[in-house]
Each structure stands twice: as C-alpha cells, then as structure tokens.
Scaffold this active site. Structure first.
Site, PDB file in Angstrom:
ATOM      1  CG  HIS A 191      64.741  33.226  -9.482  1.00  0.00           C
ATOM      2  ND1 HIS A 191      64.531  32.237  -8.537  1.00  0.00           N
ATOM      3  CD2 HIS A 191      63.982  34.284  -9.087  1.00  0.00           C
ATOM      4  CE1 HIS A 191      63.689  32.689  -7.606  1.00  0.00           C
ATOM      5  NE2 HIS A 191      63.341  33.928  -7.908  1.00  0.00           N
ATOM      6  CG  HIS A 214      59.165  37.307   0.140  1.00  0.00           C
ATOM      7  ND1 HIS A 214      59.756  38.293   0.892  1.00  0.00           N
ATOM      8  CD2 HIS A 214      60.120  36.835  -0.703  1.00  0.00           C
ATOM      9  CE1 HIS A 214      61.033  38.407   0.509  1.00  0.00           C
ATOM     10  NE2 HIS A 214      61.276  37.536  -0.447  1.00  0.00           N
ATOM     11  NE  ARG A 238      65.053  32.593  -1.839  1.00  0.00           N
ATOM     12  CZ  ARG A 238      64.678  33.490  -2.731  1.00  0.00           C
ATOM     13  NH1 ARG A 238      64.176  34.646  -2.349  1.00  0.00           N
ATOM     14  NH2 ARG A 238      64.777  33.232  -4.030  1.00  0.00           N
ATOM     15  CG  ASP A 239      60.897  33.810  -4.305  1.00  0.00           C
ATOM     16  OD1 ASP A 239      60.212  34.757  -3.884  1.00  0.00           O
ATOM     17  OD2 ASP A 239      61.590  33.901  -5.332  1.00  0.00           O
ATOM     18  CB  SER A 297      63.737  40.509  -8.638  1.00  0.00           C
ATOM     19  OG  SER A 297      65.086  40.183  -8.727  1.00  0.00           O
ATOM     20  CG  HIS A 338      59.385  36.373  -9.273  1.00  0.00           C
ATOM     21  ND1 HIS A 338      58.727  36.006  -8.133  1.00  0.00           N
ATOM     22  CD2 HIS A 338      60.701  36.389  -8.960  1.00  0.00           C
ATOM     23  CE1 HIS A 338      59.597  35.830  -7.144  1.00  0.00           C
ATOM     24  NE2 HIS A 338      60.811  36.050  -7.619  1.00  0.00           N
ATOM     25  CE1 TYR A 352      64.762  42.140  -5.228  1.00  0.00           C
ATOM     26  CE2 TYR A 352      63.605  42.383  -3.144  1.00  0.00           C
ATOM     27  CZ  TYR A 352      64.600  41.795  -3.911  1.00  0.00           C
ATOM     28  OH  TYR A 352      65.425  40.861  -3.340  1.00  0.00           O
TER      29      TYR A 352
END
Lengths: 340, 340
Positions: A196, A19, A15-16, A169, A198, A287
């Site tokens: 979550h 991108h 999913r991520d 994010s 990054h 973002y």
C-alpha cells in the site's frame, strides 16, 4: 498481454480518501463510485472511515454519513467487486466488524503499527470465523527494518491472516527500501504479500511496480490520488503503466479513466498535487493522517506545519497519538516566542 | 550527506511550463522565479518559448512577452544560477542563438527528434564557437532502441556537444527502459549523459533516480510539475528524495518548497495533476505538446482526444507535425459519422 489476474487490486479512495474530504462522503458519491468501478471490473473496493471502522469520533473526525450506511450502499451497487473494510484495533471493534460482515463486506484489513501486530490477533481470528478474507496491514513500514517487519508479519500469519501488507503510511519509502522489505517478506512468509503506497515523494507507482516485481500480489490504488497526504498509487495511472508492461488485470482502463474524470474528479475539493504539506510528510516520515491535523495546529499556534511534522517524525509518533500534534505545535510556538 | 555536486540540475518550468500557461509568462513572473531559485542555489534555469527559441509563432502559440526580454530579465536576476535556452533546429535559428548568448544565456540545449541528430550540427558548433555550453537533447527517446539512441548521441558528441540527454518527451518510458537506455549511453559515450522526464505515467521522479543510478549527471526538474502534459520531475520533490537518499545537490530544499508554494503555485491555472489527457499522452507515447492541440481539435470535431492521441502514437508523429493533429481529428470524426 500477459494474464495479470494473479494480482488483486483494492480501490481505496472511498476509505483513504475519507481523510481528504473530511469524512464527508455522501451515500450518492459512494453509490456512484461503487457502481462505476464495479462496471469497470475492479477487484475490491474499500469503504470505511479514513481511520477504519469506528473512526467517526471527535478525535478522528465525525463522518457525515454513518460508514455502515455507506458500506451497505457500496455492497448494493457492486455485482462483482467485493467490498473491503479497514479496521484498526483500538479504534474499531469486533462488534463493528460483525456489523460490516452482516452488511456484505467480504474482506477486512486489520491494521496495526508495524511493531504492534499482536493487537490484531482477535480481529483476524474473528474475521476468519465469520468467513471473511482477513488481511494484516503493517502501517508505517518505513520506520522498521525488514527483519522486524517479517517478525510482525509472521504473527499476523499465525493468527490466520491470508495476506500481509507492507503499508507505507507516510509515503516515505524509496524504491530500494520497498524491494528489500517485500523480498524479505516473500522469502519468509507463506501467505500473500501486499503493498500500500502513498505518493508524498511521487514514488507510489514506482514503488508498487517494485513490489510486484518482488512478488507482491495484493496492491492498492486510489483514483485521482484520492487518499491521505498526496494520495496513493493513482489507480488509473497504475493500470495504464501495467498495460504498457503487458500486465492485464482484467480491469477496463478507459472506463477507469472516465471514472477518474467524471465521477471522482468532481468529489475532490482542491487538487491532489504534491504540495508543501504532503511533501514534508513523506520527507519527515510521519503518518499521513497527521497532515490536516498539523496544518490546523500550525495555523492555531502560528507555527510552520513542516516543523511540526519533522518534529513528530523524530519522535516516531504513531497513529492514535494525534493529540500529541497540538502539544508539539504549542511547544514549538512557545520556543519560537522565547527565541529558542 | 554525500556530496552530489557532480549532479547538475536544470529548472525547466519557465520553458517547458510555457506550454501550460499558453506561452503567457510575464516579465514579473520570470523575475520572481529567477530571483528565488537563484537564492536557493539552483544550477541552471531554462528560459525560452515552450518549443524553444523562435517558437512564438501562430503554429506553436504566440508568446505574450518576447522570450528575449524574458531571458534578459532572468539573467538580470540570477547571481549564481546560469540561464539556459532550448533550441529546436527548424524552429529556432543561429541568429536567435546569438541573440540569447548576447543577453547572457550560458548554455543551449539543441533538441532534435531522437532519429534526427544530424540537424543539430551547426547549432552545436555555433554554440561552442560562442563559448556557450552545448548540450544535445534527443526527444521522444521512448520511440527508438538504445542502439539507435547511442548512434544519434555519438553524432551530437562529434559536433561538440558536452552532454547528450535522453529526453522522454511523451512521459512514456518505464524504469527498466530508462535503465537500458542510460546504461547504453554511458557505456558508449565520452561526454556527460542527461535525463529529462515527463510525469504522464507518474514515473518522472523514479525514472530520474534510475538515470542517476546509471550514471546520468545532468537532470531536469520543474517546480510544481509546471511542464507540458503532467509536467516533469517535480523539482522540490526530487530534491527531497535525493536528500533522503543522502545526496546533497547544494540546493536549499526548504527554500525550493517555498518557491513552489508561494511563487510558482500562483502562476499555475488549474492544477498539474495527472488527468485523462496527460495520462493517455504517456500511455499512447506521443509528444507532450500535442495534448492541448488534441484537446482543441477533439472539441472542434467532437472526437475523444484520447483516440486522437493514440492514433498519433501509432503513426509515430513527431514534433513539428502538429498540423496533422487536426487532420487526424477530422478523419476520426468522419469515420465516426460514417459509423466505421
């Protein structure tokens, strides 16, 4: 080794990572990843467009293969692993949630900007009605205080969310900031807390460890850091670190290392190192999905993507406002030409 | 932003990264990196064979260009940045230390296994006689207790070392272990404390932050993670994180980001992501320079390099015993064929 089975890990590369591959996952890739993480004992596998259900648009990037087809394929391959979907209200709809549920998705993460939890009410309620697990996902958590985050998480809890995530994010949170936020959430909420990460500042694994220490029980990882920006907490690394700490999630480390090398590795175009773009994304606090947009806009207008991202960070631009990136780039270009 | 100038950063890509490029740095590459980090305000730049002065042998890998020529080139390019060298007694000699000093190297880090500080005595004393800064470097620090480390560091201090490093050669230390070790060192030593990270478990930046919190004042980084295994604390990321924490080292972040992208990036063959090999290196807790050897031996004997490294970790094999890697590989191969 202690039993770490109270921790639930969601693999987000499909999913991520959407991108990273410009939303071009093939059904075969999804099947290969799903089959192999299922075999390794993964708890949840998230499959959706990078911007969640319904994200396949000109605005966010068209998917090569319909996400519903990919969800169906993942469900088909998974014997034990539960398939999760992401839904950002305003992009995804109740109709798409029902479709995903009918195809076998068992969990939905309803994602909103950290100050806009109220838009998640109907989606969370609907998911519960359908018998799905429903989780709230507060994005850009670095941009608000712990108090604000607790207030918004309580809203999601009141709608029926069974867990609420602190979602970094932008990959901008520092370990002490994660500690403060998760601690406040743990203190004031009755439901599970998730985190979550990054990796734009190379802190995804460390921040996830801090979140676990402070009581988060839902964590996310992406194999080979296949997620937006510099990716997420690298799944196979996270598992190795947790094993060194004596925490056993019941997921096979060697198998996950092999999936990383042999199944996910070949999918990645280029590499998921921390490069100039993703670093500035964490540094500027913007973002993650802005990165590719900023690079394209920078190229088009002859502007350094770093300057675009830092400007967007100052303006506190949120997900869904991607059209502003071009405006900012055009503006910076104009200023540069005018010698301002 | 607070003044972080009490912190001294050493850029190690041109030494630790030597392992990554099979000791094939060219004079032009060294000049380009040296000139650009000097321009950005870097404090120290380490230049030596990956295994330190005198490492250019069949055993450790021949350098393409004589390290003395590279040291001379770096000194020539640096207006402010001081050039540092690494010396592992038993590989490098007093003679080579004098040569490096004559060429303009101003600091030497004398590196020993964490339990063998006594072999550093004459080299540290000699460096001080020459008027160089002398620093002790306790490698494989994860493999010994904090008490043992303090005992060994005190020896180095008694020889005249002006700082002693906790060196996580295997990239195996967890943040709470770094905290315990640096805290003990800070409590019992009179000289400065340093920390050298490897990123095999994706914890290099976080561990470096913990070390700083606990009072370490000497830290290391490698641009683009150009160091053995998965590299070190990524210099440009470390600077960005410290800036977000309000700590200004007086080094230009934007310039360092550009060096990473435009000068060091093109030097790297492949990428410095955390791959199967480097991950297992941190997981097994073995010396970083073992990785390439284990991969070669694994290929030769048809054995999984992970199994070789985990076996070496159990045996607590130290730097300088690289010949044992082939023995272990041969042994594992024999056992596999015998169906053991």
């Amino acid at each position: 080794m202690s039993n770490g089975k109270y921790l639930q890990l969601t693999e987000v590369s499909l999913r991520d990572g959407s991108h990273v591959v410009a939303h071009a996952f093939t059904e075969k890739q999804v099947r290969d990843v799903a089959k192999s993480v299922d075999d390794a004992g993964m708890h949840y596998l998230e499959v959706s467009h990078g911007d969640g259900l319904g994200g396949s648009t000109l605005q966010y990037g068209k998917s090569l293969v319909d996400e519903m087809k990919l969800i169906e394929a993942a469900v088909d391959e998974c014997k034990h692993t539960k398939v999760s979907v992401l839904l950002i209200p305003g992009i995804g709809t109740i109709h798409e949630l029902e479709q995903a549920h009918n195809l076998g998705a068992q969990l939905v993460r309803v994602a909103t900007h950290a100050t806009e939890a109220d838009v998640s009410a109907q989606h969370i309620k609907k998911a519960r009605e359908l018998g799905m697990e429903a989780i709230g996902f507060l994005m850009m958590a670095h941009s608000v205080s712990a108090d604000k985050l607790v207030e918004q998480a309580k809203l999601m809890q009141s709608y029926g969310a069974q867990a609420v995530y602190v979602t970094d994010s932008a990959g901008a949170l520092l370990p002490h900031e994660v500690r403060e936020k998760i601690r406040a959430m743990r203190k004031h909420l009755d439901v599970e807390i998730g985190f979550h990460a990054h990796n734009n500042l190379s802190l995804a694994i460390a921040n996830t460890l801090v979140a676990i220490e402070e009581g988060a029980t839902r964590i996310d990882g992406s194999i080979r850091c296949l997620g937006a920006g510099a990716g997420n907490a690298q799944t196979e690394v996270l598992l190795a670190v947790l094993e060194r700490m004596g925490i056993d999630l019941g997921i096979d480390l060697y198998k996950m290392m092999d999936v990383a090398e042999d199944v996910v590795g070949p999918i990645i175009q280029g590499s998921q190192e921390i490069r100039k773009g993703s670093l500035v994304l964490g540094y500027a606090g913007v973002y993650s999905s802005f990165l590719l947009h900023a690079e394209r806009a920078g190229k088009k207008f002859g502007v350094d993507p770093r300057d675009i991202l830092i400007e967007l960070g100052k303006m506190k631009v949120v997900g869904g406002q991607e059209d502003m990136i071009v405006d900012v780039a055009a503006d910076l270009s104009k200023k540069a030409k005018a010698g301002v």
